[in-house]
Design an enzyme around this catalytic site. Structure first.
Site, PDB file in Angstrom:
ATOM      1  N   GLU A  92      -1.298  30.280 -18.285  1.00 51.55           N
ATOM      2  CA  GLU A  92       0.256  30.109 -19.117  1.00 51.55           C
ATOM      3  C   GLU A  92      -0.805  28.592 -20.099  1.00 51.55           C
ATOM      4  OE1 GLU A  92       2.699  31.780 -19.362  1.00 51.55           O
ATOM      5  OE2 GLU A  92       1.918  32.849 -18.081  1.00 51.55           O
ATOM      6  N   GLY A 145      -0.589  25.089 -18.977  1.00 56.56           N
ATOM      7  CA  GLY A 145      -1.481  23.741 -18.809  1.00 56.56           C
ATOM      8  C   GLY A 145      -1.208  23.922 -20.077  1.00 56.56           C
ATOM      9  N   SER A 146      -2.369  22.992 -20.748  1.00 55.90           N
ATOM     10  CA  SER A 146      -3.144  23.072 -22.380  1.00 55.90           C
ATOM     11  C   SER A 146      -3.988  24.074 -21.955  1.00 55.90           C
ATOM     12  CB  SER A 146      -3.819  21.658 -22.294  1.00 55.90           C
ATOM     13  OG  SER A 146      -4.794  21.395 -21.564  1.00 55.90           O
ATOM     14  N   THR A 147      -4.432  24.936 -22.987  1.00 59.38           N
ATOM     15  CA  THR A 147      -5.722  25.394 -23.246  1.00 59.38           C
ATOM     16  C   THR A 147      -6.989  24.870 -22.567  1.00 59.38           C
ATOM     17  OG1 THR A 147      -4.640  26.603 -25.192  1.00 59.38           O
ATOM     18  CG2 THR A 147      -7.040  27.287 -24.795  1.00 59.38           C
ATOM     19  N   GLY A 184      -7.255  25.083 -19.386  1.00 57.48           N
ATOM     20  CA  GLY A 184      -7.258  26.226 -18.858  1.00 57.48           C
ATOM     21  C   GLY A 184      -8.204  26.353 -18.513  1.00 57.48           C
ATOM     22  N   GLU A 222      -1.686  22.687 -31.521  1.00 55.87           N
ATOM     23  CA  GLU A 222      -0.109  22.479 -31.214  1.00 55.87           C
ATOM     24  C   GLU A 222       0.250  20.764 -31.251  1.00 55.87           C
ATOM     25  OE1 GLU A 222      -0.259  23.321 -26.563  1.00 55.87           O
ATOM     26  OE2 GLU A 222       1.455  23.622 -26.830  1.00 55.87           O
ATOM     27  N   CYS A 245       6.071  25.232 -24.348  1.00 55.36           N
ATOM     28  CA  CYS A 245       5.355  25.726 -24.685  1.00 55.36           C
ATOM     29  C   CYS A 245       5.890  26.653 -25.467  1.00 55.36           C
ATOM     30  CB  CYS A 245       4.652  26.273 -23.807  1.00 55.36           C
ATOM     31  SG  CYS A 245       5.345  27.473 -22.967  1.00 55.36           S
ATOM     32  N   LYS A 300       0.806  21.897  -7.410  1.00 49.84           N
ATOM     33  CA  LYS A 300       0.233  20.418  -6.960  1.00 49.84           C
ATOM     34  C   LYS A 300       1.285  20.149  -8.618  1.00 49.84           C
ATOM     35  CE  LYS A 300      -2.506  18.718 -10.740  1.00 49.84           C
ATOM     36  NZ  LYS A 300      -1.414  17.480 -10.971  1.00 49.84           N
TER      37      LYS A 300
HETATM   38  P1  NAD Z   1      -2.483  19.439 -19.105  1.00 41.82           P
HETATM   39  O1  NAD Z   1      -3.309  20.927 -19.501  1.00 41.82           O
HETATM   40  O2  NAD Z   1      -3.035  18.027 -19.422  1.00 41.82           O
HETATM   41  O3  NAD Z   1      -2.232  19.403 -17.730  1.00 41.82           O
HETATM   42  C1  NAD Z   1      -2.077  20.391 -16.563  1.00 41.82           C
HETATM   43  C2  NAD Z   1      -1.871  20.573 -15.179  1.00 41.82           C
HETATM   44  O4  NAD Z   1      -3.735  20.537 -15.183  1.00 41.82           O
HETATM   45  C3  NAD Z   1      -1.855  18.777 -14.993  1.00 41.82           C
HETATM   46  O5  NAD Z   1      -1.460  19.056 -13.388  1.00 41.82           O
HETATM   47  C4  NAD Z   1      -3.313  18.358 -15.136  1.00 41.82           C
HETATM   48  O6  NAD Z   1      -2.896  17.163 -13.480  1.00 41.82           O
HETATM   49  C5  NAD Z   1      -3.600  19.664 -13.926  1.00 41.82           C
HETATM   50  N1  NAD Z   1      -5.258  19.423 -14.571  1.00 41.82           N
HETATM   51  C6  NAD Z   1      -5.570  18.179 -15.575  1.00 41.82           C
HETATM   52  N2  NAD Z   1      -7.062  18.375 -15.535  1.00 41.82           N
HETATM   53  C7  NAD Z   1      -7.292  19.045 -14.480  1.00 41.82           C
HETATM   54  C8  NAD Z   1      -8.568  19.158 -13.482  1.00 41.82           C
HETATM   55  N3  NAD Z   1      -9.993  18.949 -14.272  1.00 41.82           N
HETATM   56  N4  NAD Z   1      -8.461  20.222 -12.574  1.00 41.82           N
HETATM   57  C9  NAD Z   1      -7.614  21.079 -12.231  1.00 41.82           C
HETATM   58  N5  NAD Z   1      -6.242  20.490 -13.040  1.00 41.82           N
HETATM   59  C10 NAD Z   1      -6.245  19.469 -13.645  1.00 41.82           C
HETATM   60  O7  NAD Z   1      -0.963  20.160 -19.364  1.00 41.82           O
HETATM   61  P2  NAD Z   1      -0.174  18.600 -19.680  1.00 41.82           P
HETATM   62  O8  NAD Z   1      -0.334  18.081 -20.651  1.00 41.82           O
HETATM   63  O9  NAD Z   1       0.269  18.814 -18.287  1.00 41.82           O
HETATM   64  O10 NAD Z   1       1.447  20.042 -20.354  1.00 41.82           O
HETATM   65  C11 NAD Z   1       1.641  20.487 -21.414  1.00 41.82           C
HETATM   66  C12 NAD Z   1       0.717  21.751 -21.868  1.00 41.82           C
HETATM   67  O11 NAD Z   1       1.322  22.586 -20.981  1.00 41.82           O
HETATM   68  C13 NAD Z   1       0.943  22.024 -23.836  1.00 41.82           C
HETATM   69  O12 NAD Z   1      -0.271  22.715 -24.057  1.00 41.82           O
HETATM   70  C14 NAD Z   1       1.996  23.657 -23.003  1.00 41.82           C
HETATM   71  O13 NAD Z   1       1.737  24.371 -24.659  1.00 41.82           O
HETATM   72  C15 NAD Z   1       1.538  23.523 -21.624  1.00 41.82           C
HETATM   73  N6  NAD Z   1       2.506  24.542 -20.894  1.00 41.82           N
HETATM   74  C16 NAD Z   1       2.525  26.305 -20.909  1.00 41.82           C
HETATM   75  C17 NAD Z   1       3.338  26.741 -20.787  1.00 41.82           C
HETATM   76  C18 NAD Z   1       3.127  27.938 -20.216  1.00 41.82           C
HETATM   77  O14 NAD Z   1       4.356  28.602 -20.107  1.00 41.82           O
HETATM   78  N7  NAD Z   1       2.694  28.982 -21.476  1.00 41.82           N
HETATM   79  C19 NAD Z   1       4.378  25.780 -20.269  1.00 41.82           C
HETATM   80  C20 NAD Z   1       4.544  24.779 -20.734  1.00 41.82           C
HETATM   81  C21 NAD Z   1       3.395  24.135 -20.671  1.00 41.82           C
END
Ligand code: NAD
Length: 493
Positions: free
Chosen positions: A246, A224-226, A229, A380, A280, A171
């Site tokens: 991650e 994605g975000s902590t 996560g 962040e 990130c 996704k």
């Molecule tokens: P986000 O956590 O908002 O979303 C990430 C993904 O999770 C998206 O596809 C979103 O649709 C999905 N999601 C959201 N809520 C969900 C739920 N309840 N159930 C299942 N899936 C859900 O993050 P973002 O705003 O898209 O990205 C930015 C964040 O990602 C930043 O915190 C960044 O540091 C992190 N990031 C980390 C890395 C790494 O490798 N460590 C790489 C890139 C980005």
């Protein structure tokens, strides 16, 4: 662009027009997949795993990955153009970094000899027996990706999972699904059997949730975000899925007094302003020795003034847009908050009328006099904002670097390689760049300490995350040990 389910493009869901954050132009109309599409994708992945994919050899999987790399290479410019239009990152970055790096990473997984399905062992306790330890696939992997590097993210999720013998439902973020859906066309053309790779764009609450709660998905690979996560881990706990996470970062970039300051100045700017800080591992906290701080900042300002602003879709432009309006608001609020708490804006690049009126932009900004307690030093920002904190002793720099709840990456600038290795080994982060930043290798595992994540992506460690261990205990004949062991409960008559 429809979603890719069981080898076909399906259009069940909400048609959504995507607009470029770079200049407001229309990018594509995509279908944000429904719960129904997500369930069909899991059905397909489950069936493909058991019927075909688990029985394929590593060599067969690698041949298909090599074909995929070649197909993407043929259209690399088109991928770069669409990646930039969708995310607002400069076409310069997509063309010279994100897309070629992604292709080389598919090539890595298509050719690495490091991953072995099995190895033989002997059992010291039972000399007449042998063992085979297998790295068996997990089954159906659910992969959930963020919006900032969508093409790389799709590659990093799909290639290792597939190589290890899993099937996958990916996704991408609903904000930036375009290049992942383009990749689906090449996946079909490369000849991956239907159901092995499925891509369903959609929201987290609809498609993401469905993937996380379906019993047939045995692992979630999340980036994605902590905050999200934690939710993912909670859902995975309900039916004991394996997770790799991650997550976010607040990475320090430490400059020691003996550093090559000109090199460091460029590397620090690259560390924070690439992709307008929406990476990130961005080096968002500069920790600089007080004796070299003024010289370093002066040199950084000179280069920053020279960075070309403009439409990110022009090859000359060096400053990326901010991908979503929400993210732009978040950056603005955090910088305002930093100023209110006593940080000084020592540099803010004036973008004036150089950027398109309809684009989303935040000017590259440097905040000085930042203390550890300030929100801008702890949270962040995920934007083009560098905080500056000075130190006097190296121990102090390491302590401040490690004071963050995050531990994704770090930079360290010094000419003394012996000291670099010693100090680097004290930093609580998954990657420590010494006299460099952001350079990712497919052969090197990446991931986070502390709240930056669990597990690793890329490299052998990244492939092994997608496996579970099976041990075959082989005994050809009844041995002396069998007689002793069985004798514990069965006495010879
Ligand atoms: P986000 O956590 O908002 O979303 C990430 C993904 O999770 C998206 O596809 C979103 O649709 C999905 N999601 C959201 N809520 C969900 C739920 N309840 N159930 C299942 N899936 C859900 O993050 P973002 O705003 O898209 O990205 C930015 C964040 O990602 C930043 O915190 C960044 O540091 C992190 N990031 C980390 C890395 C790494 O490798 N460590 C790489 C890139 C980005």
């Amino acid at each position: 662009m429809g979603n890719y389910v069981n080898g076909d493009f399906v259009e069940d869901g909400k048609k959504t027009k995507l607009v470029s954050p770079a200049d407001g132009s229309e990018v594509a109309t995509v279908v944000l997949g429904s719960k129904k599409s997500a369930i069909e994708a899991i059905d397909a992945a489950d069936s493909a795993f058991h019927k075909t994919w688990v029985k394929t050899s590593i060599g067969e999987r690698q041949k298909l990955l090599a074909k995929l790399a070649a197909l993407v290479q043929d259209k690399s410019y088109e991928y770069a153009r669409m990646e930039s239009a969708n995310t607002g990152k400069t076409i310069r970055q997509s063309t010279l970094m994100d897309i070629p790096l992604g292709i080389s990473h598919i090539e890595y997984f298509s050719s690495t000899q490091e991953f072995k399905f099995s190895r033989e062992i002997s059992h010291p306790e039972y000399p007449d027996t042998t063992g085979i330890v297998q790295n068996a696939p997990m089954g159906v992997v659910g992969a959930i990706a963020p919006w900032n590097v969508p093409f790389l993210m799709a590659v990093w999720k799909i290639a290792p999972a597939i190589l290890a013998g899993n099937t996958i439902v990916l996704k991408p973020s609903h904000h930036t699904p375009v290049t992942a859906l383009m990749l689906a066309r090449d996946i079909k053309e490369a000849g991956f059997p239907p159901g092995v790779i499925n891509i369903v764009a959609g929201t987290g609450t609809e498609v993401g949730n469905t993937i996380c709660t379906d019993d047939r998905v045995s692992m979630i690979s999340f980036t994605g975000s902590t905050q999200t996560g934690k939710k993912i881990m909670g859902m995975a706990a309900e039916n004991l899925k394996k997770v790799t996470l991650e997550l976010g970062g607040k990475s320090p970039n430490i400059v020691l007094p003996d550093a090559d300051l000109e090199h460091a100045a460029k590397g620090i700017l690259f560390g924070i302003f690439l992709n307008s800080g929406q990476l990130c591992e961005s080096g968002s906290r500069l920790l600089v020795h007080r004796s070299v701080k003024d010289r370093l900042l002066k040199s950084m300002e000179k280069h920053l003034q020279g960075m070309k602003a403009g439409n990110p879709l022009d090859m000359e432009t060096e400053i990326s847009a901010i991908t979503t309006p929400d993210q732009l608001r978040k950056i603005t609020d955090l910088v305002d908050d930093g100023s209110a708490q006593g940080a000084t804006v020592v540099f803010q690049r004036n973008l004036g009328h150089q950027v398109p009126d309809n684009g989303l932009f935040f000017p590259p900004t440097i905040l000085d006099n930042v203390t550890e307690a300030m929100t801008v030093a702890r949270e962040e920002i995920f934007g083009p904002v560098l905080t500056v904190t000075e130190f006097t002793h190296t121990d102090e720099a390491v302590r401040i670097a490690n004071s963050s709840k995050y531990g994704l990456a770090s930079g360290l600038w010094t000419r003394d390689m012996k000291a670099a290795k010693e100090i680097g080994s004290q930093i609580e982060a998954g990657t420590v760049w010494i006299n460099d930043y952001h350079l990712l290798s497919a052969a090197a595992p990446r991931g986070g300490f502390k709240k930056s994540g669990i597990g690793r992506e890329l490299g052998l460690e990244g492939i092994l995350e997608y496996t579970q261990t099976r041990h075959l205990f082989l005994n050809e004949h009844e041995s002396d040990f069998d007689r002793v062991a069985y004798g514990l409960i069965i006495s010879d008559e």
